[in-house]
Write a protein that holds these residues in place. Structure first.
Motif, mmCIF file in Angstrom:
data_model
loop_
_atom_site.group_PDB
_atom_site.id
_atom_site.type_symbol
_atom_site.label_atom_id
_atom_site.label_comp_id
_atom_site.label_asym_id
_atom_site.label_seq_id
_atom_site.Cartn_x
_atom_site.Cartn_y
_atom_site.Cartn_z
ATOM 1 N N GLY A 15 0.789 -1.229 0.000
ATOM 2 C CA GLY A 15 0.000 0.000 0.000
ATOM 3 C C GLY A 15 0.820 1.276 0.000
ATOM 4 N N ARG A 99 -12.582 -1.230 2.776
ATOM 5 C CA ARG A 99 -11.587 -2.183 3.262
ATOM 6 C C ARG A 99 -11.366 -3.319 2.270
ATOM 7 N NH1 ARG A 99 -10.791 -1.499 8.968
ATOM 8 N NH2 ARG A 99 -12.046 0.282 9.607
ATOM 9 N N GLU A 102 -8.191 -3.704 -1.545
ATOM 10 C CA GLU A 102 -6.808 -3.839 -1.099
ATOM 11 C C GLU A 102 -5.878 -3.645 -2.283
ATOM 12 O OE1 GLU A 102 -6.619 -7.682 0.663
ATOM 13 O OE2 GLU A 102 -7.982 -7.144 2.293
ATOM 14 N N SER A 105 -6.029 -5.802 -5.587
ATOM 15 C CA SER A 105 -7.299 -6.507 -5.732
ATOM 16 C C SER A 105 -7.924 -6.140 -7.079
ATOM 17 C CB SER A 105 -8.247 -6.128 -4.593
ATOM 18 O OG SER A 105 -8.666 -4.779 -4.722
ATOM 19 N N CYS A 108 -9.091 -2.588 -7.053
ATOM 20 C CA CYS A 108 -7.962 -1.655 -7.088
ATOM 21 C C CYS A 108 -7.435 -1.517 -8.514
ATOM 22 C CB CYS A 108 -6.859 -2.154 -6.158
ATOM 23 S SG CYS A 108 -5.246 -1.364 -6.359
ATOM 24 N N ARG A 125 -13.001 -10.240 -0.735
ATOM 25 C CA ARG A 125 -12.053 -10.157 0.371
ATOM 26 C C ARG A 125 -10.972 -11.210 0.155
ATOM 27 N NH1 ARG A 125 -12.618 -7.710 5.148
ATOM 28 N NH2 ARG A 125 -14.866 -7.599 4.920
#
Length: 126
Positions: A15, A99, A102, A105, A108, A125
């Motif tokens: 991140g 959340r 990520e 992902s 993303c 998730r």
């Protein structure tokens, strides 16, 4: 402010480049919703009621979803006061929808490609 331009390539898995990206925080209204656990997380902060009032909107139509408020085409909790920096003002109590996005992902990668969070991928998730 238009969404940032597309970025290609893999994001840093830890991140590290998220604050310089912010593309997942650019989305249309009624995209990011809050469920009971999200409300409880926000209300756990001393200023939680004020945060819900400032950064969310309640759709009074059934089923009565609460959504993150938008400022144009971006999340109202996205601080864009410093050019090239995209800081979340509610990061510690952000909704589960946020959340799920990520680094790396599908959501993303789509946001990086489109310059905003789209709707053609499922939130999954890891």
């Amino acid at each position: 402010m238009p969404p940032p331009p597309a970025v290609y390539g893999e994001p840093d898995p830890g991140g590290a480049d998220c604050l310089a990206c912010g593309r997942c925080c650019h989305h249309g209204p009624n995209t990011v919703h809050l469920l009971a656990d999200d409300d409880a997380r926000v209300l756990g902060r001393p200023d939680g009621a004020k945060l819900l009032q400032r950064y969310t909107v309640l759709d009074r139509r059934p089923p009565g979803w609460r959504f993150v408020r938008n400022d144009g085409d971006r999340c109202s909790a996205l601080d864009v006061s410093v050019a090239g920096r995209f800081r979340c003002l509610i990061y510690d109590v952000r909704p589960d929808d946020c959340r799920l996005v990520e680094p790396g992902s599908p959501a993303c990668l789509e946001a990086r490609r489109l310059g905003r969070l789209g709707s053609s991928v499922d939130f999954v998730r890891k």
